[in-house]
Enzyme design. Structure first.
Site, PDB file in Angstrom:
ATOM      1  N   CYS A  40      43.003  36.812   7.800  1.00  0.00           N
ATOM      2  CA  CYS A  40      42.799  37.575   6.570  1.00  0.00           C
ATOM      3  C   CYS A  40      43.990  38.471   6.275  1.00  0.00           C
ATOM      4  O   CYS A  40      44.430  38.597   5.126  1.00  0.00           O
ATOM      5  CB  CYS A  40      41.529  38.411   6.665  1.00  0.00           C
ATOM      6  SG  CYS A  40      40.015  37.452   6.875  1.00  0.00           S
ATOM      7  N   CYS A  68      40.416  40.493  11.034  1.00  0.00           N
ATOM      8  CA  CYS A  68      40.734  39.060  11.123  1.00  0.00           C
ATOM      9  C   CYS A  68      42.228  38.822  10.884  1.00  0.00           C
ATOM     10  O   CYS A  68      42.744  39.113   9.799  1.00  0.00           O
ATOM     11  CB  CYS A  68      39.894  38.307  10.096  1.00  0.00           C
ATOM     12  SG  CYS A  68      40.406  36.613   9.796  1.00  0.00           S
TER      13      CYS A  68
END
Length: 513
Positions: free
Chosen positions: A77, A74
């Site tokens: 992230c 991600c």
């Protein structure tokens, strides 16, 4: 018989191999070394997965935990990680600014092994952050509409500043991203909060591990000190307040003849370092200790409290956990341990003088516990004067005569009119010591169910050599191995090997320690 031994040996090797694999895959160091070539920042947050999630959160001394659920693929992230690490730096690892307060962790939901774990926390987007007391995460979960849950979703933590502000609001604290070590406004006085002693069980583990590191580092196991160390190990196996230290002490005691044979100084084994290296493989309080920081015993300065405080707490705890018939043995074991292995020469000599002044043996736990308490107060009385004249005292934790009235008003009798000395009600003092260094010290561990009797592991810890017997560690090995066949093929093989040794011992007790 040789075939049986061979099979048992193979089983023991398989068991050890599986243990090593689970340890390596189920845990990682809180700090990862900096990659100097690419300039990657070290990781402070602890990586968790389904194999170690419950264990790490159950065993942490931290009061609160933050768990980040993310996916390594991600982009958001990856961009958030530096923010999270800035906050984790404050609380995690040996160099933490505010250790033992919050454990910062993360779980990678993109790893298939963690699918069910992430489902339990209803992870609907990445990253998601949760806050709560660590034990509440153990075998727990979270639902969006769940009421009265102690696990809370952190809804405003998208940057390091915002995350830390959210934490400060929850705790009523004022942590800052620029905080440096030992600038901790949250150090509370131990004299005003009796409940803080529960956190000292972690410091007792730290002190035990540190003490044995010092012994090994300074090569203090000599022919004349060997028996003293064995006595102290026997005391720890029976009465250390931490289960993992009892277990580790038992493992060292069981293997002591092989690790430190009585003839090693004649054969030159000590010179090649083999004995020291082998003994270093035994982590007396488990793989996570030492942690590198103190909690109850943390001073406001780097050089104050710490190890000496943790060692005193250990000794007081031992003094109230023994039985009447063990009081003289405990006195001898502790006096010899301090005399032979405490590396501060002046402190060691003062303690030895106090031990030497005892003219008659102890027959009661009460008498020994009160003697140790009185000895500690004599040490404090001397240090109060020295530190005041040299200005070396810890301003937030000045030495005092213990216990103060805030902790035990019933211990203090009305002051004498003739002098300013404290008159004590020794019955009340003993009652206080028993509760404070006994029940209250281990209350945190009991809450986490780390002191219960759990079958085979409990059997390994619950058998010790008699304090009235000849100090023979291999004799203790036989007793522990006999009781531990349920512990697996390794224990049975171990037992069979010890049978050929010409040692004996007297079984002291079988109880839930």
């Amino acid at each position: 018989m040789s075939q049986i031994y061979l099979v048992l040996s193979l089983l023991s090797l398989l068991w050890l191999s599986s243990r090593a694999t689970s340890v390596s895959s189920g845990s990682r160091s809180i700090l990862r070394a900096i990659d100097a070539e690419n300039g990657d920042l070290r990781d402070y947050a602890v990586d968790l997965n389904v194999t170690n999630f419950d264990a790490v959160l159950r065993d942490t001394p931290a009061t609160f935990a933050v768990v980040e659920f993310f996916a390594h693929w991600c982009p958001a992230c990856r961009n958030y990680k530096p923010h999270y690490e800035k906050v984790a730096r404050l609380f995690n690892g040996p160099d933490a600014v505010h250790p033992g307060i919050i454990l910062m962790t993360r779980v990678d939901c993109a790893s298939k092994i963690n699918t069910k774990l992430c489902d339990k926390f209803s992870i609907g987007h990445y990253p998601m952050l949760f806050w709560g007391p660590p034990p509440k995460f153990v075998s727990g979960g979270w639902e969006p509409k769940q009421e009265k849950s102690e696990i809370r979703l952190i809804d405003d933590g998208r940057t390091a500043d915002r995350l830390l502000n959210w934490i400060n609001k929850q705790m009523g604290s004022s942590f800052g991203l620029d905080d440096e070590k030992f600038e901790n406004e949250h150090l509370s006085s131990n004299a005003s909060d009796p409940g803080q002693i529960a956190r000292a069980v972690y410091d007792v583990e730290e002190a035990t591990s540190t003490a044995f590191d010092i012994i090994l580092e300074h090569k203090m196991i000599k022919p004349e000190t060997r028996a003293s160390l064995i006595k102290f190990l026997q005391l720890l196996v029976a009465h250390h307040p931490s289960r993992r230290c009892r277990k580790g002490s038992a493992e060292v005691l069981v293997n002591f003849d092989d690790l430190c044979p009585s003839d090693m100084w004649l054969t030159g084994k000590q010179e090649d370092g083999n004995g020291k290296g082998a003994l270093r493989n035994f982590q007396i309080c488990g793989k996570d200790v030492p942690r590198g920081y103190w909690m109850f015993c943390r001073g406001s300065k780097n050089e104050t409290r710490g190890f000496s405080c943790g060692l005193w707490v250990l000794l007081h705890s031992l003094s109230v956990r023994i039985e009447d018939g063990e009081s003289q043995f405990a006195f001898t074991a502790i006096c010899e341990f301090v005399h032979n292995f405490f590396i501060c020469e002046e402190c060691r000599q003062h303690f030895y003088d106090m031990c030497s002044s005892v003219s008659s043996p102890f027959n009661k736990t009460r008498d020994f516990a009160l003697w140790l308490w009185s000895a500690h107060n004599k040490v404090n009385e001397r240090l109060i004067k020295e530190e005041a004249s040299l200005r070396t005292e810890d301003p937030k934790f000045p030495k005092m005569i213990w216990p103060p009235k805030q902790l035990c008003s019933s211990c203090h009798l009305p002051r004498s009119q003739r002098n300013n000395s404290i008159d004590w009600d020794q019955d009340e003092v003993f009652k206080f010591l028993t509760n404070y260094y006994g029940k209250m010290l281990v209350s945190l561990y009991k809450d986490k169910k780390l002191l219960g009797n759990d079958g085979a592991n409990g059997a390994l810890e619950d058998l010790v050599a008699s304090t009235s017997a000849v100090v023979v560690p291999v004799g203790a090995a036989l007793a522990i191995a006999v009781a531990s066949c349920a512990f697996g093929a390794l224990a049975c093989y171990w037992r069979s090997q010890q049978k050929s040794r010409k040692y004996f011992h007297q079984l002291h007790s079988l109880k839930n320690i």
